[in-house]
Design an enzyme around this catalytic site. Structure first.
Site, PDB file in Angstrom:
ATOM      1  N   CYS A   1      -1.065   6.648   9.913  1.00 25.08           N
ATOM      2  CA  CYS A   1       0.170   6.073  10.434  1.00 25.08           C
ATOM      3  C   CYS A   1      -0.110   4.761  11.180  1.00 25.08           C
ATOM      4  O   CYS A   1      -0.937   4.716  12.092  1.00 25.08           O
ATOM      5  CB  CYS A   1       0.824   7.086  11.387  1.00 25.08           C
ATOM      6  SG  CYS A   1       2.364   6.515  12.082  1.00 25.08           S
TER       7      CYS A   1
ATOM      8  N   CYS B   1       1.547  -1.464  15.208  1.00 27.26           N
ATOM      9  CA  CYS B   1       1.502  -1.239  13.757  1.00 27.26           C
ATOM     10  C   CYS B   1       0.843  -2.430  13.056  1.00 27.26           C
ATOM     11  O   CYS B   1       1.241  -3.583  13.274  1.00 27.26           O
ATOM     12  CB  CYS B   1       2.930  -1.040  13.244  1.00 27.26           C
ATOM     13  SG  CYS B   1       3.046  -0.877  11.449  1.00 27.26           S
TER      14      CYS B   1
ATOM     15  N   CYS C   1       6.374  -7.050   6.992  1.00 27.28           N
ATOM     16  CA  CYS C   1       7.475  -6.535   7.811  1.00 27.28           C
ATOM     17  C   CYS C   1       7.895  -7.611   8.804  1.00 27.28           C
ATOM     18  O   CYS C   1       7.065  -8.390   9.265  1.00 27.28           O
ATOM     19  CB  CYS C   1       7.025  -5.270   8.558  1.00 27.28           C
ATOM     20  SG  CYS C   1       8.365  -4.426   9.433  1.00 27.28           S
TER      21      CYS C   1
ATOM     22  N   CYS D   1       3.512   8.583   0.722  1.00 26.76           N
ATOM     23  CA  CYS D   1       4.010   7.653   1.738  1.00 26.76           C
ATOM     24  C   CYS D   1       4.118   6.288   1.064  1.00 26.76           C
ATOM     25  O   CYS D   1       3.112   5.742   0.586  1.00 26.76           O
ATOM     26  CB  CYS D   1       3.041   7.600   2.913  1.00 26.76           C
ATOM     27  SG  CYS D   1       3.480   6.368   4.153  1.00 26.76           S
TER      28      CYS D   1
ATOM     29  N   GLU E   1       0.823  -1.211   0.000  1.00 30.01           N
ATOM     30  CA  GLU E   1       0.000   0.000   0.000  1.00 30.01           C
ATOM     31  C   GLU E   1       0.857   1.262   0.000  1.00 30.01           C
ATOM     32  O   GLU E   1       1.969   1.272   0.529  1.00 30.01           O
ATOM     33  CB  GLU E   1      -0.937   0.004   1.219  1.00 30.01           C
ATOM     34  CG  GLU E   1      -2.005  -1.072   1.107  1.00 30.01           C
ATOM     35  CD  GLU E   1      -3.031  -1.043   2.234  1.00 30.01           C
ATOM     36  OE1 GLU E   1      -4.137  -1.566   2.011  1.00 30.01           O
ATOM     37  OE2 GLU E   1      -2.742  -0.530   3.331  1.00 30.01           O
TER      38      GLU E   1
ATOM     39  N   CYS F   1       6.392  -4.647  15.458  1.00 27.30           N
ATOM     40  CA  CYS F   1       6.049  -3.557  16.384  1.00 27.30           C
ATOM     41  C   CYS F   1       4.586  -3.729  16.800  1.00 27.30           C
ATOM     42  O   CYS F   1       3.722  -3.953  15.948  1.00 27.30           O
ATOM     43  CB  CYS F   1       6.271  -2.194  15.735  1.00 27.30           C
ATOM     44  SG  CYS F   1       8.003  -1.866  15.326  1.00 27.30           S
TER      45      CYS F   1
END
Length: 347
Positions: free
Chosen positions: A340, A121, A114, A107, A94, A118
Site C-alpha cells: 500500500c 504515497c 496522480c 489491485c 502498476e 498525498c
C-alpha cells in the site's frame, strides 16, 4: 503518430452490428468479435481465428486494438506479484496480484500518476499524465486474472481500485470498466467483489449514490481530524471530514453498499489514544462495515515511520473495546515495493 482509426473496444455491440451491416457482413460476426474482445481477451485481430483472413484484414484497416502489455513482473516472497503495464503510448502503470488462502485480489490503477500529492504515497510524488481508458483498466484486471490462474490455479475473487491514481477523478472510465468486468460477456465478476478506494471527492461520492452503483466504497481516511488530514492529504482542504461524512451517508442511503475506512498508522502522528477517540467518533457517524488499519510502508521522500508493534496493538485493542470493527491489515509485497502506497513505476 496518432492514428485516426477508432479503438474497436470503444464500440458497443449495437455499434459493431451496425458496422458489420454497413460492410454487408452477417450480424452474428459482431457477436463473435465482441466475444473475442471481452470474453476471450484477444490482443490482436490476427488472434480472431473464426473470422476469415479477409475480414480480419478489413478490421485491421479500419480499427485499432491497443492492448495493454505486461512490461515487467516482480515476485514477492509472500506470493504477491507486481506487474508494470505498458500502455499503447508507452506510459507505465502498476498493478498487483495479492493471493491469500481464501482470496485472489487484483489491485489496479486508474490513472498514470496522480494529482492529489498525498504526503505518504509514492504515486503522490508523481505528476498525473493522463486517465486510463476503461478498456485499459479492464486489461489490467484480465492480465492479473491470467497470472492468478497461471501461478495459483484460481481466478480472481476480488478487485480493489487502490493502485495508482484517484478513481473518482476518472469517474466515467472507472464505472465503465467495472460494468465490463462485471458483465456476463466480460469477466462476469460480482460487483460486490469490487471496491473503489477514494482519497475523498465528496461531489463524486454523491454521484456514485445518484448512479446507484453496486460496488463497495473505501475512504482513505488516515487522520480523523481536519488539521492533521489536511497536513498529509491536501484534498482535505476542499473536501473536509464533515462534507465527506455527509457524502458517505448519502451514498449509503442511495445504494446500501458496503463502506469501509482505510487508516494507515504513522508513528507519533495519528497513533495516540486521542487519535483513536477521533477515529471512533468518525466511525460512528457513518454506517461503515470496517476500519482497515494499515501498516505504513516506507517510501523515498516521505518523513513518516511505522509505530512499534506494541503501539499498534494498543491502538487496535482500544478500538475493539469501543466496539469498532477494525482489522489490522498486514502489508504484502513490501520486498518488491508492491505494498500500500508504494506504487511508483520504479520497476
Amino acid at each position: 503518430m496518432k492514428s485516426d482509426k477508432k479503438n474497436i473496444r470503444h464500440l458497443s455491440l449495437p455499434a459493431l452490428q451496425e458496422y458489420f451491416g454497413s460492410i454487408d457482413e452477417k450480424a452474428f460476426r459482431a457477436k463473435q468479435v465482441y466475444e473475442w474482445l471481452w470474453l476471450r481477451h484477444a490482443t490482436s485481430f490476427e488472434a480472431m481465428t473464426n473470422l476469415s483472413k479477409d475480414l480480419r484484414h478489413k478490421l485491421e484497416e479500419n480499427f485499432v486494438l491497443p492492448a495493454v502489455k505486461v512490461d515487467a513482473t516482480q515476485h514477492s516472497n509472500d506470493g504477491t506479484i507486481k506487474s508494470r503495464f505498458r500502455l499503447h503510448d508507452n506510459h507505465l502503470v502498476e498493478g498487483v496480484l495479492i493471493p491469500t488462502d481464501t482470496r485472489q485480489t487484483a489491485c489496479v490503477s486508474s490513472q498514470v500518476g496522480c494529482s492529489l500529492s498525498c504526503k505518504f504515497c509514492a504515486t503522490g510524488y508523481m505528476d498525473r499524465k493522463r486517465n486510463l481508458d476503461f478498456d485499459e483498466i479492464y486489461d489490467e484486471v484480465a492480465l492479473i486474472n491470467q497470472q492468478a490462474m497461471e501461478h495459483n490455479g484460481k481466478k480472481l475473487t476480488n478487485i480493489v481500485f487502490m493502485g495508482m491514481g484517484e478513481p473518482l477523478l476518472n469517474y466515467k472510465n472507472v464505472l465503465q470498466s467495472i460494468e465490463r468486468i462485471t458483465a456476463p460477456d466480460g469477466l462476469g465478476m460480482s460487483p460486490k467483489r469490487v471496491t473503489v478506494s477514494t482519497a475523498g471527492v465528496a461531489k463524486m461520492i454523491r454521484q456514485l449514490g445518484d448512479d446507484k452503483v453496486r460496488f463497495n466504497l473505501a475512504l482513505s481516511l488516515h487522520a480523523a481530524n481536519d488539521k492533521k488530514r489536511s497536513e498529509i492529504m491536501p484534498i482535505n482542504d476542499s473536501n473536509n471530514l464533515k462534507e465527506l461524512m455527509a457524502a458517505l451517508n448519502y451514498f449509503y442511503k442511495e445504494t446500501g453498499n458496503e463502506i469501509s475506512f482505510e487508516y494507515i498508522l504513522f508513528r507519533d502522528f495519528n497513533d495516540s489514544k486521542q487519535d483513536a477517540d477521533e477515529l471512533i467518533k468518525i466511525y460512528r457517524q457513518v454506517p461503515a462495515d470496517l476500519v482497515n488499519i494499515i501498516e505504513y510502508n516506507p517510501i523515498d521522500n516521505a518523513r513518516f515511520q511505522k509505530p512499534d508493534a506494541e503501539t499498534a496493538e494498543d491502538f487496535m485493542d482500544y478500538l475493539a473495546k469501543n466496539r469498532v470493527n477494525a482489522r489490522l491489515r498486514r502489508s504484502r509485497g513490501k520486498d518488491i515495493d508492491a505494498a500500500c502506497g508504494q506504487l511508483a513505476n520504479k520497476g
